[in-house]
Design an enzyme around this catalytic site. Sequence first.
Site, PDB file in Angstrom:
ATOM      1  N   GLU B  48       7.853  -5.886 -17.904  1.00 54.80           N
ATOM      2  CA  GLU B  48       7.018  -5.663 -19.089  1.00 54.80           C
ATOM      3  C   GLU B  48       7.054  -4.200 -19.524  1.00 54.80           C
ATOM      4  OE1 GLU B  48       5.683  -7.986 -20.821  1.00 54.80           O
ATOM      5  OE2 GLU B  48       6.060  -9.614 -19.415  1.00 54.80           O
ATOM      6  N   ASN B  52       8.828  -2.616 -22.879  1.00 52.62           N
ATOM      7  CA  ASN B  52       8.037  -1.863 -23.858  1.00 52.62           C
ATOM      8  C   ASN B  52       8.673  -0.533 -24.230  1.00 52.62           C
ATOM      9  OD1 ASN B  52       6.099  -3.803 -24.187  1.00 52.62           O
ATOM     10  ND2 ASN B  52       4.505  -2.768 -22.983  1.00 52.62           N
ATOM     11  N   ARG B 106       5.885 -10.671 -31.177  1.00 51.06           N
ATOM     12  CA  ARG B 106       5.564 -10.557 -29.763  1.00 51.06           C
ATOM     13  C   ARG B 106       4.128 -10.993 -29.485  1.00 51.06           C
ATOM     14  NH1 ARG B 106       9.100  -8.498 -26.565  1.00 51.06           N
ATOM     15  NH2 ARG B 106       7.501  -7.744 -25.143  1.00 51.06           N
TER      16      ARG B 106
HETATM   17  N1  LIG Z   1       6.283   2.442 -24.261  1.00 47.10           N
HETATM   18  C1  LIG Z   1       5.669   2.242 -25.439  1.00 47.10           C
HETATM   19  N2  LIG Z   1       5.913   3.048 -26.502  1.00 47.10           N
HETATM   20  C2  LIG Z   1       5.299   2.858 -27.692  1.00 47.10           C
HETATM   21  N3  LIG Z   1       4.407   1.858 -27.911  1.00 47.10           N
HETATM   22  C3  LIG Z   1       4.111   1.017 -26.901  1.00 47.10           C
HETATM   23  C4  LIG Z   1       4.728   1.156 -25.622  1.00 47.10           C
HETATM   24  N4  LIG Z   1       4.217   0.194 -24.806  1.00 47.10           N
HETATM   25  C5  LIG Z   1       3.359  -0.513 -25.547  1.00 47.10           C
HETATM   26  N5  LIG Z   1       3.271  -0.029 -26.816  1.00 47.10           N
HETATM   27  C6  LIG Z   1       2.393  -0.522 -27.898  1.00 47.10           C
HETATM   28  O1  LIG Z   1       1.380  -1.318 -27.309  1.00 47.10           O
HETATM   29  C7  LIG Z   1       1.388  -2.629 -27.879  1.00 47.10           C
HETATM   30  C8  LIG Z   1       0.950  -3.644 -26.850  1.00 47.10           C
HETATM   31  O2  LIG Z   1       1.903  -3.747 -25.811  1.00 47.10           O
HETATM   32  P1  LIG Z   1       1.998  -5.073 -24.948  1.00 47.10           P
HETATM   33  O3  LIG Z   1       0.639  -5.444 -24.459  1.00 47.10           O
HETATM   34  O4  LIG Z   1       3.025  -4.866 -23.888  1.00 47.10           O
HETATM   35  O5  LIG Z   1       2.455  -6.203 -25.953  1.00 47.10           O
HETATM   36  P2  LIG Z   1       3.841  -6.476 -26.736  1.00 47.10           P
HETATM   37  O6  LIG Z   1       4.941  -5.805 -25.983  1.00 47.10           O
HETATM   38  O7  LIG Z   1       3.958  -7.958 -26.723  1.00 47.10           O
HETATM   39  O8  LIG Z   1       3.677  -5.919 -28.091  1.00 47.10           O
HETATM   40  C9  LIG Z   1       2.807  -2.812 -28.383  1.00 47.10           C
HETATM   41  O9  LIG Z   1       2.870  -3.790 -29.401  1.00 47.10           O
HETATM   42  C10 LIG Z   1       3.141  -1.412 -28.882  1.00 47.10           C
HETATM   43  O10 LIG Z   1       2.605  -1.184 -30.165  1.00 47.10           O
END
Ligand SMILES: Nc1ncnc2c1ncn2[C@@H]1O[C@H](COP(=O)(O)OP(=O)(O)O)[C@@H](O)[C@H]1O
Lengths: 148, 148, 132, 132
Positions: B48, B52, B106
């Site tokens: 995960e 990301n 997503r």
């Molecule tokens: N490494 C990252 N860099 C930039 N934004 C991130 C990162 N990790 C998460 N995010 C932001 O946080 C939100 C939520 O992440 P997550 O719970 O993993 O759900 P998803 O990946 O399904 O969108 C993402 O949609 C994104 O906007």
Amino acid sequence: MNVTNFVSFEFPSLPQNVSFARSSVGAFVAQLECTLDDIEEIKLVVSEAVSNCIIHGYENDTKGKVIIMVSIYDNNSLEIVIDDHGKGIEDIEQALEPTYSSDSNRMGLGFTLMNSFMDELEVTSIPGEGTRVRLSRSFSLANREAYA
Amino acid sequence: MNVTNFVSFEFPSLPQNVSFARSSVGAFVAQLECTLDDIEEIKLVVSEAVSNCIIHGYENDTKGKVIIMVSIYDNNSLEIVIDDHGKGIEDIEQALEPTYSSDSNRMGLGFTLMNSFMDELEVTSIPGEGTRVRLSRSFSLANREAYA
Amino acid sequence: MEGVNPFLWKLLEEIRQEGIDLVDVELKQVRNTLVVKVTGELDMLIADNLRSIIDEKLNEGTVRNLIINLEKVTFVDSSGLGVIIGRYKKMTSTEGRMYIVGAKPNVEKILRFSGINKLIPLYKNEQEIINI
Amino acid sequence: MEGVNPFLWKLLEEIRQEGIDLVDVELKQVRNTLVVKVTGELDMLIADNLRSIIDEKLNEGTVRNLIINLEKVTFVDSSGLGVIIGRYKKMTSTEGRMYIVGAKPNVEKILRFSGINKLIPLYKNEQEIINI
Ligand SMILES: Nc1ncnc2c1ncn2[C@@H]1O[C@H](COP(=O)(O)OP(=O)(O)O)[C@@H](O)[C@H]1O
Ligand SMILES: Nc1ncnc2c1ncn2[C@@H]1O[C@H](COP(=O)(O)OP(=O)(O)O)[C@@H](O)[C@H]1O
């Protein structure tokens, strides 16, 4: 020839990390077009080189650091560089001789295995500062082309 | 609480490295006293967090770098830190909300999974500079003591 | 990484000091033949431990022949080969015989590469030795 | 790491442009039911590819019910779940039914965690669906 993928690792000179290192590098190089036997050979040479860092470079002191860099190139070849900041090698030519070992309990087979299973082996070292082992190998693209 | 083993990795933001990252971290944490199910959960949260970095942090640009640091402590616990130098997160609170995603395709489940399968999740980010996800979990020493 | 007082390192220390076995090894003595069956990966992590387990038994003085069963060994490197060659030297010094059985193809490849097979004959299984 | 004109990346591009399949997937249509059998790890690497393979078939207009067979899936993360949920939305929009069969315990755990099982019923195998 371009690098298409790359990984670098750093970990302490603990004996249990030899197995971790060879399986991780094995998992990484699995993206090359090569056979399972080829991957076994890569794992073997990594095992030899990392064991050398721990046993010879750091003389089994577990506070040392081992660094591995693996590069995959677009011609289906790979390069593995293994560094330690250990005691180094005074006489590289002697170290590379088959069956030479500074440790009477060992076989002096490490470099011979690296030499045999890789296309290139290059050892550089500064006594008191450390050792770098550079290994490279290319695999034929025959399989790949057969798929395409 | 002392660090007993440590590994750091660095690799480009290529989708095939997600699988490499989770299997390597899985191989490394196997030295903890924990079950295969625990290792599966660790592999999931790494998958995960690394996805990301690639999808959100670098917006699928493959020229970014992902850095993972894994530390194992002498109380049978571990810490995983995953860094990117991507676009960062403006509103961390919102990002952490279950089902929130900036991408309509997503599920917004990544952070929820990390939160649920780890004891601690900490997200720090500087918009325009990058994101750091720190995960930690400790395992009971029951098994270990049963062996001794 | 600061200090080395690790969980696993402590375990390794215990192994050295108290003889806890890190390597998964089964010993079986049939009259004057010792069969050593190793499981796992034969590398530097388990080399010392395996060496002392075998030598302890050899030092009892009741073993004349040694069979190393590698059926369950999935990996061997030069640290593992070193243990095997070392036991071979020990056996020949007491005029005993030594055999290796059950090596998988990838393990056999390394045994042959090192030339060990010219000193220590390789057999498929223990039965094959009895039949010679 | 300079430039990204990689061997594997090129392969990924080909997949996108020419529809070469990265994911190991088997499609089988029995009357108006499409069975999709995936092999491997269901993560972001194969998500896009799997999505378009299924959607292409759904867009033909002959599929009413969808069965995803996960027997040979060893890992799933939220990128994989996203593909499944997305197909579910598509199916319900055309009033079709959707089922998941054969999830291994570790995969089933994630399906249940996400609540997907409340929308898409889980079955042991395809036979079990026919028997209901
Ligand atoms: N490494 C990252 N860099 C930039 N934004 C991130 C990162 N990790 C998460 N995010 C932001 O946080 C939100 C939520 O992440 P997550 O719970 O993993 O759900 P998803 O990946 O399904 O969108 C993402 O949609 C994104 O906007
Ligand atoms: N990383 C290293 N640091 C210091 N010395 C080394 C290193 N690697 C190899 N050597 C030296 O080179 C010799 C030959 O190495 P090798 O062929 O692997 O055989 P062995 O490990 O059995 O001694 C070693 O005995 C040691 O003296």
